[in-house]
Design a protein around this motif. Sequence first.
Motif, mmCIF file in Angstrom:
data_model
loop_
_atom_site.group_PDB
_atom_site.id
_atom_site.type_symbol
_atom_site.label_atom_id
_atom_site.label_comp_id
_atom_site.label_asym_id
_atom_site.label_seq_id
_atom_site.Cartn_x
_atom_site.Cartn_y
_atom_site.Cartn_z
ATOM 1 N N SER A 247 -6.092 -7.230 -0.453
ATOM 2 C CA SER A 247 -7.168 -6.256 -0.389
ATOM 3 C C SER A 247 -7.885 -6.435 0.930
ATOM 4 N N GLY A 248 -8.435 -5.351 1.418
ATOM 5 C CA GLY A 248 -9.183 -5.411 2.666
ATOM 6 C C GLY A 248 -10.557 -4.829 2.429
ATOM 7 N N ALA A 249 -11.254 -4.588 3.534
ATOM 8 C CA ALA A 249 -12.613 -4.073 3.430
ATOM 9 C C ALA A 249 -12.629 -2.724 2.709
ATOM 10 N N PHE A 250 -11.573 -1.942 2.891
ATOM 11 C CA PHE A 250 -11.590 -0.596 2.325
ATOM 12 C C PHE A 250 -10.370 -0.294 1.482
ATOM 13 N N SER A 251 -9.666 -1.304 1.038
ATOM 14 C CA SER A 251 -8.419 -0.985 0.339
ATOM 15 C C SER A 251 -8.001 -2.060 -0.646
ATOM 16 N N ASP A 252 -7.136 -1.637 -1.545
ATOM 17 C CA ASP A 252 -6.389 -2.572 -2.387
ATOM 18 C C ASP A 252 -4.925 -2.250 -2.181
ATOM 19 N N VAL A 253 -4.108 -3.282 -2.082
ATOM 20 C CA VAL A 253 -2.685 -3.074 -1.819
ATOM 21 C C VAL A 253 -1.869 -3.666 -2.965
ATOM 22 N N TYR A 254 -0.923 -2.873 -3.462
ATOM 23 C CA TYR A 254 -0.109 -3.273 -4.608
ATOM 24 C C TYR A 254 1.367 -3.292 -4.229
ATOM 25 N N SER B 38 -9.982 -10.803 1.760
ATOM 26 C CA SER B 38 -9.858 -9.718 2.721
ATOM 27 C C SER B 38 -8.692 -9.857 3.664
ATOM 28 N N SER B 39 -8.294 -11.041 3.994
ATOM 29 C CA SER B 39 -7.229 -11.156 4.977
ATOM 30 C C SER B 39 -5.882 -11.375 4.338
ATOM 31 N N GLY B 40 -5.873 -11.760 3.101
ATOM 32 C CA GLY B 40 -4.612 -12.087 2.483
ATOM 33 C C GLY B 40 -4.083 -13.410 2.985
ATOM 34 N N LEU C 45 3.796 2.464 1.648
ATOM 35 C CA LEU C 45 4.257 1.802 2.869
ATOM 36 C C LEU C 45 5.475 0.942 2.588
ATOM 37 N N GLU C 46 6.239 0.680 3.625
ATOM 38 C CA GLU C 46 7.310 -0.310 3.429
ATOM 39 C C GLU C 46 6.641 -1.642 3.078
ATOM 40 N N TYR C 47 7.297 -2.391 2.225
ATOM 41 C CA TYR C 47 6.724 -3.658 1.766
ATOM 42 C C TYR C 47 7.145 -4.782 2.704
ATOM 43 N N LEU C 48 6.152 -5.524 3.173
ATOM 44 C CA LEU C 48 6.443 -6.633 4.081
ATOM 45 C C LEU C 48 5.919 -7.924 3.462
ATOM 46 N N THR C 49 6.723 -8.958 3.560
ATOM 47 C CA THR C 49 6.443 -10.137 2.739
ATOM 48 C C THR C 49 5.388 -11.069 3.319
ATOM 49 N N SER D 174 3.307 -14.372 2.133
ATOM 50 C CA SER D 174 1.885 -14.689 2.335
ATOM 51 C C SER D 174 1.075 -14.134 1.192
ATOM 52 N N HIS D 175 1.749 -13.430 0.283
ATOM 53 C CA HIS D 175 1.008 -12.694 -0.722
ATOM 54 C C HIS D 175 0.816 -13.483 -2.004
ATOM 55 N N GLY D 176 -0.401 -13.531 -2.410
ATOM 56 C CA GLY D 176 -0.722 -13.967 -3.756
ATOM 57 C C GLY D 176 -1.541 -12.844 -4.330
ATOM 58 N N LEU E 13 -6.595 -5.344 16.154
ATOM 59 C CA LEU E 13 -5.437 -6.237 16.270
ATOM 60 C C LEU E 13 -5.844 -7.657 15.925
ATOM 61 N N LYS E 14 -5.092 -8.270 15.032
ATOM 62 C CA LYS E 14 -5.310 -9.674 14.658
ATOM 63 C C LYS E 14 -4.064 -10.138 13.909
ATOM 64 N N PRO E 15 -3.848 -11.451 13.819
ATOM 65 C CA PRO E 15 -2.595 -11.932 13.211
ATOM 66 C C PRO E 15 -2.361 -11.405 11.798
ATOM 67 N N LEU F 255 1.821 -0.053 -2.145
ATOM 68 C CA LEU F 255 0.928 1.092 -2.360
ATOM 69 C C LEU F 255 -0.450 0.690 -1.876
ATOM 70 N N LYS F 256 -0.927 1.347 -0.847
ATOM 71 C CA LYS F 256 -2.244 1.009 -0.304
ATOM 72 C C LYS F 256 -3.248 2.067 -0.745
ATOM 73 N N GLU F 257 -4.133 1.666 -1.634
ATOM 74 C CA GLU F 257 -5.160 2.572 -2.145
ATOM 75 C C GLU F 257 -6.378 2.407 -1.237
ATOM 76 N N ALA G 66 0.284 -3.146 11.358
ATOM 77 C CA ALA G 66 -0.224 -2.412 10.187
ATOM 78 C C ALA G 66 -1.743 -2.255 10.283
ATOM 79 N N ASP G 67 -2.301 -1.685 9.258
ATOM 80 C CA ASP G 67 -3.744 -1.491 9.119
ATOM 81 C C ASP G 67 -4.337 -0.661 10.255
ATOM 82 N N PHE G 68 -4.056 0.620 10.221
ATOM 83 C CA PHE G 68 -4.567 1.541 11.238
ATOM 84 C C PHE G 68 -5.860 2.230 10.780
#
Length: 474
Positions: A32-39, A437-439, A95-99, A430-432, A145-147, A52-54, A161-163
């Motif tokens: 999840s980020g400041a404005f989204s949840d990603v599934y 916010s950063s994952g 989006l394409e899923y990236l691990t 990297s996903h749990g 831009l950030k890692p 799926l980025k909501e 990602a994250d535009f």
Amino acid sequence: MDPTPQSNTKSWSIYTRQEIISKYEIQTRVGSGAFSDVYKARRLSDDLTVALKEVHDYQSAFREIEALQTLQHSPNVVVLHEYFWSPDEDAVLVLEYLTTDLASVIRRAKKEWNGLSIGEIKRWIVQILLAVDACHRSSIIHRDLKPSNLLISADGVLKLADFGQARIRIAPGLVSIHDNIQPQNQESSVYQQQKSVAEPETMDLENRSNPTIYIPPGTIEEYGPSDEFKSKDPFDETDKDTNFPDADTSCLATCTTSDVEEDFLKSNYSYETNDGGVESGLLTSCVGTRWFRAPELLFGSENYGPEVDLWSLGCIISELFTLDPIFPGNSDIDQLGRIFNVLGNLNEEIWPGCAQLPNYRIISFEKVENPSGLASCLPNQTQDEILLVKKLLCFDPAGRATAMELLHDKYLNEEPLPVPVSELRVPSSSHGVDQGSSGSEDWGNHRDLGSDSDDFGTFNVTKGTGGDFSIQFS
Ligand SMILES: Nc1ncnc2c1ncn2[C@@H]1O[C@H](COP(=O)(O)OP(=O)(O)OP(=O)(O)O)[C@@H](O)[C@H]1O
């Protein structure tokens, strides 16, 4: 993993969206980020794993969709398969899923791999440069831009990602979503044509022939947005970033609302925000994550260019070499102080014209007599590596090398050469669930480094007669 919504899941709406669940099996939330949840989800038609980025913020969704459409054919930019856009609902991007992401690579390299080889570092750099070059060639400034926004596939392909904060400067001849937003009473032919589309939209981007001039049928007006959004221009730069609830409690230079809460100065000064930025074509300076934010943004610039991304790039490349962030500031003031301690104070000699920056005369720092220099931040690097970072981390934006120039840089094209992508070490994931916010756990840990008041000691606030003020740090 349990496919049903978790008790600590922030958003439930995606599970009730018929148009989505009829096509995708939602598996679990991966970030999840400041404005989204990603599934993480499975496309029912072919079992493809997707993300799926909501997106809970209207502007972010617009920006991200437009940027990803424009960059659709760039191999180092995340693929947007399709998106869902409907009245009174958050946009959902498929989006394409990236691990994993570059933050995880750096973390793993530091903790378990005993660093990265030069060939690996060069390959990561080349991939990042290709992504940034693609953006800038398409007149897109990413601005964040950030890692952790550099996602990586299981086979080592890096994808920007994250535009959600991207700024798109439309090239002549192209039509943008932005151009397509019409006033409610406008009866243009494009508008009339679009009015016939009344249902929630699913846009399949894989089968489009010309992504750069694609106009989605949905506009704000057609879908009857909530009142909150009715008067909004999705590209209104003065929106979420700069309009703080209390006009007397704003940030000094640039920040997100959470930065304001963290800013130790917030109760000690007031700051007049500069409104009207959109009409005058100005940009908000409140973009990007602080550690990677260019000095011109920290000084409140509103007419910056793609060079802000090049500064961020310099911070990322430095981090690839040392495995630690180069300027981990705790506030905007701390951020500038850290930069000055290394590069020296910003002045007209170093960057002619810097005195025109909105906050240049507002913030004054004590002179750094002996700046440590970039080499001190890169103690184990070669001259060529230090030079590479120097080409990006310079105050004057015009002095920063472009992504394309760096791709031709001697350093990247000499032995040891970049390793093939297939030889890159990639963390399994990297996903749990609900990582924040950063994952990435390290991101949260880094936030605790240093403290504002320790770095700057005392400061004086002087109020001027016309509502202006200055802050002197000592
Ligand atoms: N395509 C993807 N594949 C897998 N995971 C993803 C993908 N996109 C995003 N994520 C995960 O979701 C997290 C949040 O996504 P993203 O950074 O795009 O959201 P955001 O709300 O714009 O974030 P930020 O607060 O950084 O601006 C990422 O850190 C990542 O862990």
